[in-house]
Design a protein around this motif. Sequence first.
Motif, mmCIF file in Angstrom:
data_model
loop_
_atom_site.group_PDB
_atom_site.id
_atom_site.type_symbol
_atom_site.label_atom_id
_atom_site.label_comp_id
_atom_site.label_asym_id
_atom_site.label_seq_id
_atom_site.Cartn_x
_atom_site.Cartn_y
_atom_site.Cartn_z
ATOM 1 N N ARG A 179 -12.968 7.993 19.729
ATOM 2 C CA ARG A 179 -13.038 6.696 19.619
ATOM 3 C C ARG A 179 -12.080 6.344 18.397
ATOM 4 N N SER A 180 -12.320 6.778 17.360
ATOM 5 C CA SER A 180 -11.556 6.135 15.896
ATOM 6 C C SER A 180 -10.339 6.770 16.010
ATOM 7 N N LYS A 181 -9.854 7.950 16.591
ATOM 8 C CA LYS A 181 -8.590 8.504 16.643
ATOM 9 C C LYS A 181 -7.604 7.606 17.177
ATOM 10 N N PRO A 182 -7.789 6.918 18.514
ATOM 11 C CA PRO A 182 -6.944 6.280 19.232
ATOM 12 C C PRO A 182 -6.477 4.963 18.372
ATOM 13 N N ILE A 183 -7.774 4.192 17.625
ATOM 14 C CA ILE A 183 -7.334 3.199 16.796
ATOM 15 C C ILE A 183 -6.363 3.594 15.787
ATOM 16 N N LEU A 184 -6.724 4.481 14.882
ATOM 17 C CA LEU A 184 -5.709 5.322 13.857
ATOM 18 C C LEU A 184 -4.455 5.583 14.242
ATOM 19 N N ASP A 185 -4.217 6.091 15.749
ATOM 20 C CA ASP A 185 -2.779 6.417 15.907
ATOM 21 C C ASP A 185 -2.227 4.868 16.363
ATOM 22 N N ASP A 186 -2.708 3.965 16.740
ATOM 23 C CA ASP A 186 -2.271 2.587 17.075
ATOM 24 C C ASP A 186 -2.086 1.920 15.428
ATOM 25 N N LEU A 187 -2.799 2.206 14.535
ATOM 26 C CA LEU A 187 -2.634 1.548 13.368
ATOM 27 C C LEU A 187 -1.300 2.374 12.707
ATOM 28 N N HIS A 188 -1.363 3.488 12.977
ATOM 29 C CA HIS A 188 -0.160 4.227 12.347
ATOM 30 C C HIS A 188 1.269 3.933 12.749
ATOM 31 N N ALA A 189 1.163 3.845 14.048
ATOM 32 C CA ALA A 189 2.680 3.369 14.517
ATOM 33 C C ALA A 189 3.117 1.729 14.003
ATOM 34 N N TRP A 190 1.922 0.822 14.175
ATOM 35 C CA TRP A 190 2.161 -0.255 13.550
ATOM 36 C C TRP A 190 2.594 -0.002 12.118
ATOM 37 N N VAL A 191 1.830 0.193 11.240
ATOM 38 C CA VAL A 191 2.240 0.355 9.929
ATOM 39 C C VAL A 191 3.825 0.860 9.756
ATOM 40 N N GLY A 192 4.214 1.944 10.531
ATOM 41 C CA GLY A 192 5.290 2.543 10.477
ATOM 42 C C GLY A 192 6.565 1.427 10.877
ATOM 43 N N GLU A 193 6.279 0.634 11.634
ATOM 44 C CA GLU A 193 7.203 -0.353 12.269
ATOM 45 C C GLU A 193 7.278 -1.550 11.422
ATOM 46 N N THR A 194 6.246 -1.856 10.956
ATOM 47 C CA THR A 194 5.967 -3.264 10.175
ATOM 48 C C THR A 194 6.725 -2.982 8.561
ATOM 49 N N TRP A 195 6.444 -1.566 8.253
ATOM 50 C CA TRP A 195 6.860 -1.313 6.736
ATOM 51 C C TRP A 195 8.433 -1.525 6.619
ATOM 52 N N LYS A 196 9.080 -1.182 7.847
ATOM 53 C CA LYS A 196 10.684 -1.365 7.612
ATOM 54 C C LYS A 196 10.949 -2.857 7.465
ATOM 55 N N THR A 197 10.176 -3.876 7.740
ATOM 56 C CA THR A 197 10.425 -5.334 7.632
ATOM 57 C C THR A 197 10.007 -6.049 6.681
ATOM 58 N N ALA A 198 8.932 -5.463 5.826
ATOM 59 C CA ALA A 198 8.201 -6.235 4.943
ATOM 60 C C ALA A 198 9.087 -5.864 3.585
ATOM 61 N N PRO A 199 9.437 -7.118 2.711
ATOM 62 C CA PRO A 199 9.810 -6.642 1.363
ATOM 63 C C PRO A 199 9.039 -5.820 0.614
ATOM 64 N N PRO A 200 9.455 -4.864 -0.086
ATOM 65 C CA PRO A 200 8.654 -3.834 -0.909
ATOM 66 C C PRO A 200 7.591 -4.312 -1.954
ATOM 67 N N LYS A 201 8.319 -5.391 -2.618
ATOM 68 C CA LYS A 201 7.555 -5.907 -3.905
ATOM 69 C C LYS A 201 6.502 -6.880 -3.310
ATOM 70 N N SER A 202 6.456 -7.317 -2.004
ATOM 71 C CA SER A 202 5.716 -8.369 -1.613
ATOM 72 C C SER A 202 4.078 -7.800 -1.502
#
Length: 516
Positions: free
Chosen positions: A385-408
Amino acid sequence: MTVASSSLTSQIESIKTTLASLLEADRKDEALDLFVSLLAQLAADHDKLAHQLRLMLKDRFDRKTERIDPAQLALFLEALGKAATAQDDARPVVAYIRRKPIERKGSKAVIPESVPREVVRLEPDEADKTCGCGASKVCIGCETSQVLELMPAQFKVIVYERAKYACKQCEGEGVVVAAVPAKPIEGGLPGFGLMADVLVKKYADHLPLHRIREIYKRHGPDIPVSTMADWVTAGTEAVVPVAQELRRLMLESGVVQVDATPLTVLDRDKPGGAKRGHMYAMLGDDKWVVYDYRPTGEGTGPCEFLGLREGWIQADAGGAFDPLFALGRAKEAGCWSHARRYFVQALDSDKRAAIAVKWIADLFMLEREAADYTPDDRLALRLERSKPILDDLHAWVGETWKTAPPKSPMGKALTYAVNQWKPLSRFLEDGRLAIHNNACERALRKIAIGRNNWLFAGSDAGAERAAVIYTVLGTCRLRGVDPYAWLKDVLEKLASGWKQSEIAALLPVANLDIAA
């Protein structure tokens, strides 16, 4: 005019001159680009300062908690739209397990059976014992009520009279005298109970010695602070063998959590007469807590006391621990509370952080559900049950990281998650691992409370002694053992010649479950 304002004025004049020269040279596009870049930098600096101000105001005036109201979190997610919850729809909903509310008003005091009871029998007036018919009334029972009373601390002086015997016929030869009783300090004043009380008041109740002196003075004796300081030194040195045994057990534990907090230490050779040392807390298998003082915050400290240990070590991403994990012996496990903290701090400036906060909350809810599971069952639940949540979170972090200002704030939260993803995922490998490092943080909280009262350690040696007594009293607290009763008993046994080979029998545990 201050140096800072003078520097700012010169910078503004320099920018003004540069813009004027560009416009004069008919380089309008370059002037516009420079002006826009300056505005962007000012906006970024403004956002950074505004965020820091919000955090400072919250730390100063708000409750010290990172818990987000589920209703408030739902509003953030609703504002983000359906995209924020699309992946959640494909998974079973994680039910929130609400903790039992803490009873406050009207709650009853708990009085253990070990508290002595004194029965006071109250009789009616003699006239009321005679019935109107003239017959005497008989007792048919009692109605009871109780009052909790306090007997203030009472000092007493024990005078030891050591009887001497001699033979009258042998003219003084062969004289015998009763043995000298064991004392915490040979030839010293304190008894075992008094020494234990001073240590517990200072290191468990966080009272500076001058306050302890005032408390004692109200009951009679006026004991100088310098004298009590000597008692603290003697008592701490006495329990060093117990602290060493606790350190051994901690190092042999399957999982060790570690964290650190700063400590002000007096040092005449440093500017201002003080320096910044660090107190480390190490928690082994949630059974043994050990403290270790280091004069600096450098990474050599953790290497010295954990460098030879192999196995799980759970810590935050502090730079002091990098050399330890670089040795290659320890397996690093991360802390989701630290990762969550960054996203909570980013909520005010970027509502997308609510997505991460919600998924991390789901992981925490599953951990509550598995709190009483065996390590194997807990690991099975995590993988299911936790691994699917972690997989989705990992994918979201990877995509969102590309668009967020690094110092924000959002950029910093995402960068922490990206850099720490492997340690943060380690709880899927072993059911003994906690999802966070909170238990170790709670162990350090006692140091922080004490630091607010006694303010500083008098020397490096004093801080090292504090680490010893914090170790034994911290394990008492962790294992539910009365620190005063335990310390008084152990001090007496050690002074009476307790064998080094049997130190394990003195550990502050109700039921010894120690590997031989």
